[in-house]
Design a protein around this motif. Structure first.
Motif, PDB file in Angstrom:
ATOM      1  N   ASP A   1      -0.194  10.646   5.086  1.00 58.39           N
ATOM      2  CA  ASP A   1      -0.389  11.702   4.096  1.00 58.39           C
ATOM      3  C   ASP A   1       0.885  12.133   3.384  1.00 58.39           C
ATOM      4  N   ASP A   2       2.047  11.837   3.955  1.00 54.50           N
ATOM      5  CA  ASP A   2       3.273  12.183   3.236  1.00 54.50           C
ATOM      6  C   ASP A   2       4.265  11.035   3.371  1.00 54.50           C
ATOM      7  N   PRO A   3       5.231  10.947   2.431  1.00 58.11           N
ATOM      8  CA  PRO A   3       6.117   9.778   2.397  1.00 58.11           C
ATOM      9  C   PRO A   3       6.928   9.595   3.678  1.00 58.11           C
ATOM     10  N   ALA A   4       7.388  10.702   4.273  1.00 58.10           N
ATOM     11  CA  ALA A   4       8.205  10.575   5.491  1.00 58.10           C
ATOM     12  C   ALA A   4       7.384   9.925   6.606  1.00 58.10           C
ATOM     13  N   ALA A   5       6.132  10.364   6.742  1.00 60.07           N
ATOM     14  CA  ALA A   5       5.268   9.792   7.776  1.00 60.07           C
ATOM     15  C   ALA A   5       4.951   8.338   7.458  1.00 60.07           C
ATOM     16  N   ALA A   6       4.861   8.020   6.162  1.00 65.05           N
ATOM     17  CA  ALA A   6       4.582   6.635   5.775  1.00 65.05           C
ATOM     18  C   ALA A   6       5.747   5.725   6.180  1.00 65.05           C
ATOM     19  N   VAL A   7       6.972   6.228   6.030  1.00 68.73           N
ATOM     20  CA  VAL A   7       8.147   5.442   6.423  1.00 68.73           C
ATOM     21  C   VAL A   7       8.175   5.270   7.944  1.00 68.73           C
ATOM     22  N   VAL A   8       7.826   6.332   8.666  1.00 67.77           N
ATOM     23  CA  VAL A   8       7.767   6.247  10.132  1.00 67.77           C
ATOM     24  C   VAL A   8       6.748   5.184  10.553  1.00 67.77           C
TER      25      VAL A   8
ATOM     26  N   ALA B   1       0.834  -1.204   0.000  1.00 70.24           N
ATOM     27  CA  ALA B   1       0.000   0.000   0.000  1.00 70.24           C
ATOM     28  C   ALA B   1       0.869   1.255   0.000  1.00 70.24           C
ATOM     29  N   THR B   2       1.986   1.209   0.737  1.00 72.85           N
ATOM     30  CA  THR B   2       2.875   2.375   0.811  1.00 72.85           C
ATOM     31  C   THR B   2       3.560   2.621  -0.533  1.00 72.85           C
ATOM     32  N   VAL B   3       4.026   1.540  -1.167  1.00 68.96           N
ATOM     33  CA  VAL B   3       4.682   1.679  -2.473  1.00 68.96           C
ATOM     34  C   VAL B   3       3.673   2.173  -3.514  1.00 68.96           C
ATOM     35  N   ALA B   4       2.433   1.686  -3.414  1.00 70.41           N
ATOM     36  CA  ALA B   4       1.402   2.125  -4.366  1.00 70.41           C
ATOM     37  C   ALA B   4       1.114   3.617  -4.195  1.00 70.41           C
ATOM     38  N   ALA B   5       1.123   4.085  -2.958  1.00 70.30           N
ATOM     39  CA  ALA B   5       0.825   5.499  -2.693  1.00 70.30           C
ATOM     40  C   ALA B   5       2.022   6.389  -3.034  1.00 70.30           C
ATOM     41  N   TYR B   6       3.236   5.877  -2.816  1.00 66.30           N
ATOM     42  CA  TYR B   6       4.444   6.684  -3.038  1.00 66.30           C
ATOM     43  C   TYR B   6       5.445   5.896  -3.875  1.00 66.30           C
ATOM     44  N   PRO B   7       5.287   5.896  -5.195  1.00 62.83           N
ATOM     45  CA  PRO B   7       6.187   5.109  -6.056  1.00 62.83           C
ATOM     46  C   PRO B   7       7.660   5.486  -5.903  1.00 62.83           C
ATOM     47  N   ASP B   8       7.931   6.729  -5.467  1.00 67.24           N
ATOM     48  CA  ASP B   8       9.328   7.127  -5.277  1.00 67.24           C
ATOM     49  C   ASP B   8      10.016   6.307  -4.176  1.00 67.24           C
ATOM     50  N   LEU B   9       9.226   5.739  -3.281  1.00 71.46           N
ATOM     51  CA  LEU B   9       9.803   4.934  -2.194  1.00 71.46           C
ATOM     52  C   LEU B   9      10.078   3.495  -2.628  1.00 71.46           C
ATOM     53  N   ALA B  10       9.628   3.139  -3.827  1.00 69.64           N
ATOM     54  CA  ALA B  10       9.675   1.730  -4.243  1.00 69.64           C
ATOM     55  C   ALA B  10      11.085   1.159  -4.186  1.00 69.64           C
ATOM     56  N   GLU B  11      12.055   1.920  -4.704  1.00 70.46           N
ATOM     57  CA  GLU B  11      13.419   1.401  -4.764  1.00 70.46           C
ATOM     58  C   GLU B  11      13.932   1.077  -3.360  1.00 70.46           C
ATOM     59  N   ARG B  12      13.594   1.945  -2.411  1.00 68.72           N
ATOM     60  CA  ARG B  12      14.058   1.752  -1.042  1.00 68.72           C
ATOM     61  C   ARG B  12      13.301   0.614  -0.336  1.00 68.72           C
ATOM     62  N   LEU B  13      12.019   0.519  -0.634  1.00 61.13           N
ATOM     63  CA  LEU B  13      11.185  -0.425   0.128  1.00 61.13           C
ATOM     64  C   LEU B  13      11.124  -1.823  -0.482  1.00 61.13           C
TER      65      LEU B  13
ATOM     66  N   ALA C   1      14.139  -6.696  12.908  1.00 65.99           N
ATOM     67  CA  ALA C   1      15.021  -5.779  13.637  1.00 65.99           C
ATOM     68  C   ALA C   1      15.942  -5.043  12.666  1.00 65.99           C
ATOM     69  N   THR C   2      16.451  -5.763  11.656  1.00 62.79           N
ATOM     70  CA  THR C   2      17.333  -5.100  10.680  1.00 62.79           C
ATOM     71  C   THR C   2      16.536  -4.090   9.851  1.00 62.79           C
ATOM     72  N   HIS C   3      15.266  -4.358   9.616  1.00 58.06           N
ATOM     73  CA  HIS C   3      14.432  -3.416   8.863  1.00 58.06           C
ATOM     74  C   HIS C   3      14.222  -2.126   9.667  1.00 58.06           C
ATOM     75  N   VAL C   4      14.003  -2.280  10.973  1.00 56.00           N
ATOM     76  CA  VAL C   4      13.816  -1.093  11.817  1.00 56.00           C
ATOM     77  C   VAL C   4      15.024  -0.170  11.660  1.00 56.00           C
ATOM     78  N   GLU C   5      16.210  -0.780  11.659  1.00 54.22           N
ATOM     79  CA  GLU C   5      17.427   0.027  11.552  1.00 54.22           C
ATOM     80  C   GLU C   5      17.525   0.702  10.182  1.00 54.22           C
ATOM     81  N   VAL C   6      17.155  -0.032   9.142  1.00 55.86           N
ATOM     82  CA  VAL C   6      17.224   0.531   7.789  1.00 55.86           C
ATOM     83  C   VAL C   6      16.250   1.701   7.638  1.00 55.86           C
ATOM     84  N   LEU C   7      15.116   1.633   8.318  1.00 49.36           N
ATOM     85  CA  LEU C   7      14.083   2.670   8.183  1.00 49.36           C
ATOM     86  C   LEU C   7      14.297   3.824   9.153  1.00 49.36           C
ATOM     87  N   THR C   8      15.336   3.752   9.959  1.00 48.37           N
ATOM     88  CA  THR C   8      15.585   4.806  10.949  1.00 48.37           C
ATOM     89  C   THR C   8      16.360   5.965  10.329  1.00 48.37           C
TER      90      THR C   8
END
Lengths: 160, 139
Positions: free
Chosen positions: A110-117, A59-71, A153-160
């Protein structure tokens, strides 16, 4: 007199036999019989959690395609968890999307940064769930659940 | 020896080897990578000390460290040092993963924490080697 006692006894025996028979029938229906719901697989909650994370990432990638490479690599890890859990459960993978029959698609911020959080929080909760499940699991499932906790746990670190 | 103490003994052997490996690879690193290696080595020493106590308390003689360990490949520079760091963490984490099944209670909790910590360090070393995001599905 001579016959009454045996007759009563026989009736009593018959009644108790019928009762016991009925009891067997009842326990057959509700116990091991086909109509009873199957015992839930102990890995079912873990599978539901992995599917929910897949849904959330999709759902996050669909809403924010710019995040796709990272996610995308993190999403692939969650999809691997779904596959590994299904294999451990002996459940064949459905041909439809992994979210088929899963929870409703979660809302995306509502915004990509909040979606990553939000994803990070979901990973943290998922790590805690998998850790709890690992510590309570039967020996044969502990390693898989532990690896899933470690990956999150490794994902939490990557998303921090 | 139970299956649980066997698994913890195997983990101790892996921790001994990891400590040795960090001693070798640290010599080829500097700056942030060296600090990361020093932190990792300290974490493995703490884990080793905990295992020594745990096994002794369980009435098991802990396996001793070897004088030297065979390295999977020659470590001659920073890139090979980083590769060894990844390998050490993957190997140690894999042995802790195996320990989850036969252990229970406090021992399993220790094994899980060690697996999670090892997975985190392996992912950090992969990122230090230039691989993003450096995670694997089943550490």
């Amino acid at each position: 007199m001579v016959f009454t006692v045996p007759v009563k006894t026989r009736r009593a025996v018959l009644a108790s036999a019928v009762g016991a028979g009925a009891g067997l029938v009842v326990s057959g229906c509700w116990g091991r019989g086909a109509p009873a719901p199957p015992k839930p697989n102990p890995l079912a909650p873990a599978l539901a959690g992995a599917l929910a994370l897949v849904d959330r990432y999709q759902a996050t990638v669909a809403a924010y395609p710019d995040l796709a490479e990272r996610l995308q690599p993190l999403l692939a890890d969650h999809q691997a968890h779904v596959d590994a859990l299904r294999r451990a459960m002996g459940t064949p993978s459905p041909t439809a999307s992994p979210s088929a029959g899963g929870s409703a698609a979660p809302g995306v911020a509502d915004d990509p940064a909040a979606a990553v959080v939000a994803l990070r929080a979901a990973e943290q909760a998922g790590q805690a769930d998998a850790s709890t499940a690992c510590l309570a699991a039967a020996a044969e499932h502990a390693a898989l659940l532990g690896s899933i906790a470690a990956c999150r746990a490794t994902h939490v670190e990557v998303l921090t | 020896m139970s299956k649980a103490t066997d698994a913890l003994s195997a983990a101790l052997v892996a921790e001994h080897a990891a400590i040795y490996g960090y001693g070798v690879l640290g010599a080829h690193l500097s700056g942030a990578a060296l600090a990361q290696a020093q932190q990792a080595e300290a974490a493995h020493r703490t884990r080793r000390d905990d295992l020594l106590v745990r096994l002794t308390t369980a009435g098991v003689r802990p396996p001793a460290a070897a004088v030297a360990y065979a390295l999977p490949f020659p470590v001659t520079d920073a890139p090979s040092a980083l590769r060894l760091a990844v390998r050490l963490e993957e190997r140690t984490a894999a042995i802790w993963r195996v320990a989850l099944g036969p252990t229970s209670g406090g021992d399993r909790k220790v094994a899980l924490t060690a697996l999670v910590d090892g997975a985190l360090r392996a992912a950090r070393w992969r990122r230090a080697s230039g691989s993003q995001p450096g995670t694997v599905p089943l550490p």
